[in-house]
Design a protein around this motif. Structure first.
Motif, PDB file in Angstrom:
ATOM      1  N   THR A 131      -4.196 -86.711 -28.975  1.00  0.00           N
ATOM      2  CA  THR A 131      -4.697 -87.962 -29.533  1.00  0.00           C
ATOM      3  C   THR A 131      -3.540 -88.850 -29.967  1.00  0.00           C
ATOM      4  O   THR A 131      -2.409 -88.397 -30.143  1.00  0.00           O
ATOM      5  CB  THR A 131      -5.612 -87.699 -30.732  1.00  0.00           C
ATOM      6  OG1 THR A 131      -4.856 -87.028 -31.750  1.00  0.00           O
ATOM      7  CG2 THR A 131      -6.795 -86.844 -30.333  1.00  0.00           C
ATOM      8  N   GLY A 132      -3.834 -90.101 -30.177  1.00  0.00           N
ATOM      9  CA  GLY A 132      -2.831 -91.049 -30.638  1.00  0.00           C
ATOM     10  C   GLY A 132      -3.444 -92.425 -30.789  1.00  0.00           C
ATOM     11  O   GLY A 132      -4.636 -92.633 -30.540  1.00  0.00           O
ATOM     12  N   VAL A 133      -2.606 -93.367 -31.181  1.00  0.00           N
ATOM     13  CA  VAL A 133      -3.057 -94.745 -31.365  1.00  0.00           C
ATOM     14  C   VAL A 133      -2.159 -95.656 -30.537  1.00  0.00           C
ATOM     15  O   VAL A 133      -0.931 -95.653 -30.685  1.00  0.00           O
ATOM     16  CB  VAL A 133      -3.009 -95.157 -32.844  1.00  0.00           C
ATOM     17  CG1 VAL A 133      -3.439 -96.619 -32.994  1.00  0.00           C
ATOM     18  CG2 VAL A 133      -3.910 -94.258 -33.680  1.00  0.00           C
ATOM     19  N   TYR A 134      -2.763 -96.408 -29.625  1.00  0.00           N
ATOM     20  CA  TYR A 134      -2.032 -97.373 -28.807  1.00  0.00           C
ATOM     21  C   TYR A 134      -1.563 -98.515 -29.711  1.00  0.00           C
ATOM     22  O   TYR A 134      -2.194 -98.799 -30.746  1.00  0.00           O
ATOM     23  CB  TYR A 134      -2.949 -97.891 -27.704  1.00  0.00           C
ATOM     24  CG  TYR A 134      -2.239 -98.628 -26.590  1.00  0.00           C
ATOM     25  CD1 TYR A 134      -1.470 -97.936 -25.647  1.00  0.00           C
ATOM     26  CD2 TYR A 134      -2.341-100.014 -26.469  1.00  0.00           C
ATOM     27  CE1 TYR A 134      -0.831 -98.619 -24.630  1.00  0.00           C
ATOM     28  CE2 TYR A 134      -1.708-100.693 -25.451  1.00  0.00           C
ATOM     29  CZ  TYR A 134      -0.945 -99.987 -24.527  1.00  0.00           C
ATOM     30  OH  TYR A 134      -0.307-100.651 -23.518  1.00  0.00           O
ATOM     31  N   PRO A 135      -0.448 -99.179 -29.371  1.00  0.00           N
ATOM     32  CA  PRO A 135       0.057-100.262 -30.241  1.00  0.00           C
ATOM     33  C   PRO A 135      -0.955-101.341 -30.586  1.00  0.00           C
ATOM     34  O   PRO A 135      -0.846-101.978 -31.635  1.00  0.00           O
ATOM     35  CB  PRO A 135       1.226-100.827 -29.428  1.00  0.00           C
ATOM     36  CG  PRO A 135       1.725 -99.652 -28.649  1.00  0.00           C
ATOM     37  CD  PRO A 135       0.493 -98.871 -28.284  1.00  0.00           C
ATOM     38  N   ASP A 136      -1.961-101.558 -29.722  1.00  0.00           N
ATOM     39  CA  ASP A 136      -2.953-102.589 -30.056  1.00  0.00           C
ATOM     40  C   ASP A 136      -4.037-102.074 -31.000  1.00  0.00           C
ATOM     41  O   ASP A 136      -4.991-102.795 -31.307  1.00  0.00           O
ATOM     42  CB  ASP A 136      -3.583-103.171 -28.796  1.00  0.00           C
ATOM     43  CG  ASP A 136      -4.474-102.171 -28.062  1.00  0.00           C
ATOM     44  OD1 ASP A 136      -4.531-100.994 -28.481  1.00  0.00           O
ATOM     45  OD2 ASP A 136      -5.103-102.566 -27.059  1.00  0.00           O
TER      46      ASP A 136
END
Length: 831
Positions: A746-751
């Motif tokens: 999992t992660g968070v995209y820059p947007d």
């Protein structure tokens, strides 16, 4: 000696004054709002990081007037890329509403397009553009109907901007000029079938190629071996010699049953050689490894020779069992299909037989039980000849060259003129002038004086193949270019024909293109579009698929990937070749079927054979032939991100690398590479033998990026790379890492979008289709022009995309847009 130094001098002189000049722009009517971009937007969302104190990513926007984008056009074009890719503002920073972000981006693009319209700049391609190795090979094929192995004649080409056809680095040194001269001599001799001493070609089979199964292109009922397209330069007798694979100690392994090797030419069996089975009592049935009755192995000789000179050491005798596997066959001049393959037997194996891993492995001796080959393997096939050479007039290349045959001595010069003018027109990509023919005919006369008509043609052909007009694509500005508005002028139709053919075929124009160019009609929009579509449908466009996709996706690196055999014992050349073929077939399907380019990310199909399907854990696929399959909705193999080729070239030999994979996606798919790392950055800490706690790869990466210097780049790359962490270093899907810890993908995209595994990453990337299409168009334009795309090309690229948008960015719409664009059809005068 005269031709040698005169040719080197001529080619070298063509390089004088050649300089590396980057950049080109295009004239496109902007389709964006007339309102300018907002300075308040920049001050609110950009300057907080990109100021003189923080200098995030080395970029300072504070103090720049966005109403005057012309003053800093390269900087604002970079801003557009980051905004379109959703990378800015970064995660954690204050982000504007999506509508405000889109409005500002459109306004900024519109302002940049208006600048490009007012100050057109199609860029300046190099005046001299040397053919690279692939183009040289294809040009010889289309000029002389002769397939050559250019890798044995010419060295690797330098790579720039990700491609090996960039004019700025394709220079010519004296040493390379020597290589071209040697290549010209060999090519001319092969094309005309000039008698030469019998020579041999040795073809090797990789030890890591699985030969226990049928290989693609081989007939049913066979396994392993090699298939060769062999050019026989003249009629005559040729000798084929096969040699079996050995163990490390050079012994031929022992096998339960007889092993039959079939040699065939053009589908007709010539001979079947048999390796007799070893008696069963002397075999380890589990692994087919020889063992001596006393379990200690056969007695070894005390020296190089047996004590009894009449005795034959059984070990040494086994090494020579294939010494006489030789076939003599008469061949006519031309190309023939040579095959050496084993006759397959039943796939049944002894009860209890277990294969420890799929990679082929041969044992080291009598008591080494690691042998995994179920049958004999081919090591080499050698082809020698011709013996007692005859004529060569039946070969395609001979027929291509000799378009006429003089019946009288008086007719020879006229015939030579016809032959050389035809060849020169194709080779030089323009009608041959009298000065061109004068040079070639002078060499013809020299060769004729010493060896007759055909020798004269051969020497003239050698001269043609080292001519600057053949080796270089030249674009010289006409005198009228100095008076053209803004110094921008349209290239000639003949130059346009070369640009088009080397773009789509990596080869010279055919007669149809040349005829239209000579008539001055090729630049007409309808004619140009019709020709581009014809060329895309032609089999020669396979060169575009191989060369462009192979370099854009970095598939050429696959041959150099050698995963750790202890960690990945199933990986072999068989699997690596399957990776490459899957990726090429997948990209080819997008091109041939003219599908929307975003399907490169999302397509619900792929191409597999049995070995690849086994690696992907896809059931019910049998055989060596690749076939198209539909993937399940939740399949991780959808699009490029699920391809073993991509996953292998973005990993290390012993582990995955979220950083490398994240950087690859940003650079190759989005065209927004992160900044280069600062010097002396420490490597990722590894789990050594003496550790108090084993850290997962994510924990080690997070520890590494705790350094503020590293964090700014890693926060862009790492979420993307971790989304692909469920694929190991050879692309096998997994849910636990090598330490049996659950993988967190999992992660968070820059947007701000949340990413959860490969499916989540595909969804995020496909939500920015314009940026993906923009980057692909930039790559295509770089490849088409043979120079790097600069900031003043961006307006032309946006024009291509606006024209392609109604078709949902189908591949042909991008190709046609590039072909019709100002950078492709126009050029800037030097000053």
């Amino acid at each position: 000696m005269g031709i040698r130094w005169s040719c080197i001098a001529l080619v070298s002189l063509m390089l004088v004054g050649a300089t590396v000049v980057g950049g080109a722009g295009g004239r496109q009517a902007p389709a964006t709002p007339a309102a300018g971009p907002s300075q308040a937007f920049v001050d609110t969302y950009c300057v907080t990081c990109h100021n003189a104190r923080m200098k995030a990513a080395g970029l300072v926007l504070a103090g720049m007037d966005v109403s005057d984008v012309a003053a800093h056009a390269p900087v604002w074009e970079k801003v557009v890329v980051k905004l379109r890719a959703g990378l800015m503002p970064p995660a954690g920073a204050v982000r504007p509403p999506a509508a405000a972000l889109d409005t500002f981006t459109h306004a900024l693009e519109g302002a940049l397009d208006r600048v490009a319209t007012d100050r057109p700049n199609p860029g300046r391609t190099e005046a001299f553009h040397r053919l690279n190795r692939a183009e040289y090979k294809n040009a010889i094929r289309d000029l002389l109907a002769l397939d050559i192995d250019a890798a044995t004649l010419l060295p690797h080409d330098e790579v720039s901007y990700g491609f090996d056809n960039i004019a700025g680095v394709l220079k010519l040194s004296p040493l390379l000029a020597e290589r071209y001269l040697g290549a010209a001599q060999k090519v001319a001799r092969l094309a005309l079938g000039t008698p030469a001493p019998p020579s041999g070609e040795l073809y090797r089979v990789s030890e890591q190629l699985d030969q226990d199964v049928r290989l693609e292109g081989m007939p049913p009922g066979t396994r392993g071996g090699i298939r060769i397209e062999y050019l026989a330069p003249r009629d005559g007798e040729y000798v084929l010699k096969a040699r079996l694979g050995r163990g490390v100690d050079y012994d031929i392994p022992h096998f339960l049953g007889d092993q039959h090797l079939e040699i065939s030419v053009d589908g007709e069996r010539l001979k079947v050689f048999t390796l007799v089975a070893t008696p069963g009592e002397d075999l380890n049935i589990e692994r087919q490894v020889y063992k001596a009755p006393d379990a200690k192995g056969p007695a070894a000789a005390k020296g190089d020779q047996p004590a009894d000179p009449n005795a034959v050491d059984p070990v040494l005798a086994r090494r020579s069992l294939d010494d006489n596997w030789v076939v003599h066959v008469p061949l006519r001049a031309g190309v023939h299909e040579l095959r050496a393959t084993f006759l397959a037997k039943t796939a049944a194996v002894p009860e209890g037989y277990r294969r420890p891993f799929l990679r082929p492995y041969f044992g080291r001796g009598f008591d080494d039980n690691r042998e995994t080959r179920e049958g004999a393997a081919l090591q080499t096939l050698e082809v020698m000849g011709p013996l007692s050479p005859g004529g060569s007039d039946s070969s395609p290349s001979y027929k291509r060259v000799f378009s006429c045959h003089p019946s009288r001595t008086l007719d020879e010069k006229a015939c030579a003129r016809t032959i050389l003018s035809t060849l020169a027109r194709r080779a030089y990509r323009r009608p041959a002038s009298e000065s061109d023919l004068k040079v070639l005919l002078s060499f013809y006369e020299q060769g004729k004086a010493t060896g007759g008509f055909e020798s004269g043609i051969e020497l003239a052909l050698q001269r043609l193949l080292v001519s600057p007009s053949f080796l270089f694509r030249t674009e010289i500005a006409p005198a009228s270019a100095q008076q053209a508005p803004h110094g921008v002028y349209r290239i000639s139709d003949l130059e346009l024909a070369s640009r088009l053919s080397f773009f789509l075929w990596s080869s010279i124009p055919d007669d149809t293109l040349l005829d239209l160019a000579v008539q001055g009609r090729l630049h007409e929009p309808l004619v140009l579009e019709r020709q581009a579509r014809r060329m895309l449908a032609d089999p020669r466009s396979q060169a575009f698929i191989d060369n462009f996709a192979g370099q854009w996706l970095n598939l050429r690196k696959l041959a150099d990937i050698k995963p750790d055999p202890f960690l990945f014992p199933d990986h072999s050349d068989t699997l690596a070749q399957a990776f490459e073929q899957e990726a090429e077939l997948f990209f080819s399907s997008i091109v041939r079927e003219d599908r929307p380019v975003v399907e490169l990310l999302t397509a619900n199909y792929t191409f597999v054979n049995e070995r690849l399907a086994q690696h992907y854990e896809i059931p019910n696929v049998k055989g060596a032939t690749f076939r198209r399959i539909t993937l399940a909705d939740d399949s991780p193999r959808r699009g490029l991100l699920g391809k073993g080729a991509v996953l292998s070239v973005t990993a290390f030999p012993n582990r995955t690398s979220p950083v490398v994979r994240g950087k690859w996606v940003l650079e190759r798919l989005l065209g927004a590479p992160p900044p280069e790392p600062p010097p002396n950055v420490p490597g990722l800490p590894e789990n050594g033998e003496r550790v108090t706690k084993v850290l997962t790869l994510r924990q080690r990466v997070e520890s590494h990026r705790a350094n503020p210097v590293c964090a700014s780049c890693h926060k862009l790359m790492d979420p993307i790379g971790f989304a692909l962490e469920q694929f190991d270093a050879v692309g096998k899907f997994r849910t636990y890492d090598e330490n049996f810890a659950p993988i967190d993908s999992t992660g968070v995209y820059p947007d701000g979008s949340r990413i959860d595994g490969p499916a989540g990453l595909r969804k995020v990337l496909s939500s920015h289709p314009e940026q993906f299409a923009t980057n692909l168009t930039n790559k295509l334009l770089t490849y088409a022009l043979g120079r790097g795309v600069e900031h003043f090309d961006a307006s032309a690229v946006r024009g291509v995309l606006r024209a392609a948008a109604p078709t949902n960015y189908r591949f042909s719409s991008l190709i046609l847009g590039i072909v019709k664009s100002a950078p492709f059809q126009m050029r800037r005068f030097e000053s």
